[in-house]
Design an enzyme around this catalytic site. Structure first.
Site, short mmCIF file in Angstrom:
data_model
loop_
_atom_site.label_atom_id
_atom_site.label_comp_id
_atom_site.label_asym_id
_atom_site.label_seq_id
_atom_site.Cartn_x
_atom_site.Cartn_y
_atom_site.Cartn_z
CD GLU A 237 -1.77 -2.36 1.61
OE1 GLU A 237 -0.62 -2.59 2.02
OE2 GLU A 237 -2.68 -3.23 1.59
CG HIS B 291 -9.53 -6.90 8.92
ND1 HIS B 291 -8.50 -7.48 9.60
CD2 HIS B 291 -9.23 -7.06 7.60
CE1 HIS B 291 -7.63 -7.99 8.73
NE2 HIS B 291 -8.04 -7.74 7.53
#
Lengths: 325, 331
Positions: free
Chosen positions: A60, A129
């Site tokens: 990322e 998450h």
């Protein structure tokens, strides 16, 4: 009017814009051959080819920065994070590069790009998450932060975000991708920075944004049965924030409850509360209340998830307290 | 090294460019002491051959990006001494209109994509710039500089992997001056030949003598050529040395006088001067005249900066958003 899924609305927005402008590309993990981790980009590789729909390794920070560099040099990237939880390893490029470049260069290098993907919790996914960083990004000058709550808004706002000449953080939800809603066939755009009055009412203003708008709407339905009329405002954008619409509403209802999936300290609701007391003090008949997540990481067990998240019952209690019922 | 490859014009350009960097930086050190230049200020003295050798090896349409030790690269790319000095003074006539300062020099006009302040943060940006050139189908390349400290960042490894995977037209250059601030390369790694980091990605990688314009030029020229042909990135470890501390606040007590003197004997400006004189391409007097002209330019840039205004207070809002009517929160 036809009804389509949230993910289809996003896909239409990206595809329409990519047909208009050859310098737009989509890059991220699993966006091409896998057709999107949540099938948002399904079919886009077939239409636009591998030059414009680009699978990346799990890097990322690297592809976030490659997007910013490409934006400096004439392209208009859409960078997909599989979830904004993963954006934390790329946040240096979002905050230090994308948000600063135009200013540091004295107005020479603007960054016309979109970072998009799902935010916040989506069931029993555990602590890493399930986080909502809307307020983190909204805190940073140089960024715009958009959080749509339904397919119609998602399409109109994403098209505007892609055309915007500043970096836009566009936050969706795994739990909304399957939601259906009416979306016209003909083209439309929605302004970034304008809130939407979803339902007019007279007794209290309920403010929310993104997925958790559903909680606000469910609470308002219940409250209507008790004769409490709720005005519901969807912020749509949390940077900039449309304070004027909030103040106008409070002038009418004299009460405000904010519902947000975020930790309480320095959240969007903290900011709204400050501004509304400052600009609307004389109109308030009760303290502003807010419903946020609990001040903890999300736990896995269903009981822990339920305890963590805002729910209609908590909103109803808050509304009743500010309306003294 | 095939010195005959380079002609009189190239040597004189190297001499002038390096002398400009040297004298400009010496003036900066002086002005920093006088508190005319504030903030962090990292000087390029000693490393001049890297930028000089690069500039003769690339085209004006190629893009250059580096970290915060960026005065030399900005000068090399052709930004005027006036605009750079004014930026260091924080004046509105500066190349970043007083928003950037020493670490954030930028010029779109001169294809200089900035001075960046987070170690390693510019590495993916440099690859992204190259990505755009490839996407747009140009023959231009991106030259992405970093210091030896930056190669320890994850951003390098992520970027190298993708740059090789996509064959991006980028030349990555680590200017290895031996020290990441006060910490020597030896103290941070088991792998002291930094170019070997590229080999993990099968990236063509090499070590280059950074005190030699000729060696730098040849290495970058061949890397640029490969990038233009679509053959992808190269990683060059250019071994150089900074004569001064990491920044103006660093007395550099972590290294010996002898070490600094050893490098000064290999000074790139002196080497080029000797070559020019031995080839009789110019006389001592000619070179002195070039130096005088450079000193004049540097002094003029100081005067220009002194006489330039600071940005107006309201300019704080001028370049945060491209959108002209962005509704900033005013308390």
């Amino acid at each position: 009017m036809r009804s389509i899924q949230f993910r289809e609305a996003l896909r239409e927005a990206m595809s329409e814009e990519m047909r208009r402008d050859p310098n737009i590309f989509l890059m991220g993990e699993e966006v091409a051959e896998y057709n999107g981790a949540y099938k948002v980009s399904q079919g886009m590789l077939d239409e636009f080819g591998p030059k414009r729909i680009i699978d990346t390794p799990i890097s990322e920070l690297g592809f976030g920065g490659i997007g910013v560099g490409a934006a400096m040099n004439g392209l208009r990237p859409i960078i997909e994070f599989m979830t904004f939880n993963f954006s934390l390893v790329a946040i240096d490029q979002v905050i230090n590069s994308a948000a600063k470049m135009y200013q540091m260069s004295g107005g020479q290098f603007n960054i016309p790009m979109v970072f998009r993907g799902p935010t916040a919790s989506a069931g029993q996914l555990g602590a890493q998450h399930s986080q909502a960083f809307e307020n983190w990004y909204a805190n940073t000058p140089g960024l715009k932060v958009v959080v749509p709550s339904n397919p119609y808004d998602a399409k109109g706002l994403l098209k505007s975000a892609i055309r915007d000449n500043d970096p836009v953080i566009f936050m969706e939800s795994e739990q909304m991708y399957g939601d259906k809603g009416e979306v016209p066939e003909e083209e439309y755009l929605l302004d970034i920075g304008k809130a939407h009055i979803v339902q007019e009412g007279s007794d209290v203003t309920i403010v929310s944004f993104g997925k958790i708008m559903k909680v606000a709407l469910a609470a308002a339905q219940e409250l209507a049965k008790d004769g409490i009329s709720c005005e519901i405002i969807d912020l749509r954008t949390v940077r900039p924030i449309d304070y004027a619409t909030l103040i106008e509403s409070v002038k009418k209802t004299n009460r405000m409850v904010i519902v947000e999936e975020a930790w309480p300290l320095a959240s969007i609701s903290s900011e709204l509360t400050y501004m509304v007391q400052k600009l609307g003090f004389d109109y308030l008949d009760a303290p502003i209340r807010r419903i946020t997540t609990r001040d903890t990481p999300l736990g896995y067990a269903p009981t822990l998830v339920e305890e963590f998240l805002p729910n209609p019952a908590r909103v109803i209690e808050a509304v009743k307290s500010v309306t003294y019922r | 090294m095939a010195k005959q490859k380079f002609n009189k014009e190239t040597y004189l350009r190297w001499f002038e460019q390096m002398m400009l960097m040297r004298r400009f930086e010496e003036k900066c050190a002086q002005l920093y002491g006088q508190q005319k230049i504030k903030g962090f200020c990292h000087l390029y003295i000693g490393q001049e051959a890297v930028v000089a050798g690069m500039m003769s090896a690339i085209t004006p349409d190629d893009k250059v990006i580096t970290a915060y030790r960026d005065h030399g690269h900005a000068l090399g790319c052709g930004i005027s001494t006036n605009e750079i000095m004014a930026e260091l003074f924080g004046k509105v006539t500066g190349c970043s209109k007083g928003n950037g300062g020493s670490m954030h020099l930028f010029s779109k006009e001169h294809n200089f994509y900035g001075g960046h302040g987070i170690v390693g943060g510019q590495i993916p940006l440099g690859a992204g710039i190259a990505f755009a050139e490839q996407y747009l189908g140009t023959k231009n390349i991106s030259v992405c500089f970093m210091g030896d400290g930056a190669v320890r960042q994850g951003s390098l490894n992520e970027t190298f992997n993708m740059a090789m995977l996509w064959k991006l037209p980028v030349v990555f250059i680590v200017e290895n001056n031996g020290y990441a601030m006060g910490t020597s390369v030896q103290r941070t790694t088991n792998l002291q030949d930094l170019y070997k980091l590229g080999l993990a990605y099968d990236m063509p990688s090499a070590q280059v003598n950074g005190m030699s314009c000729e060696a730098v030029h040849e290495a970058i020229e061949s890397a640029a050529d490969r990038a233009r042909k679509g053959e992808g990135p190269t990683f060059l470890e250019i071994r150089t040395y900074r004569y001064r501390g990491h920044s103006m606040s660093d007395p550099a007590k972590y290294r010996s006088k002898e070490e600094v003197e050893e490098y000064k004997h290999k000074d790139p400006i002196e080497q080029v001067r000797k070559e020019i004189l031995s080839k009789k391409w110019a006389t001592e007097k000619d070179l002195d005249a070039i130096e005088d002209e450079i000193m004049n330019r540097v002094n003029e840039s100081v005067e220009f900066s002194e006489n330039s205004p600071y940005p107006a207070a309201q300019d704080l809002y001028a370049h945060v958003y491209h959108q002209e009517d962005y509704p900033f929160i005013i308390e």
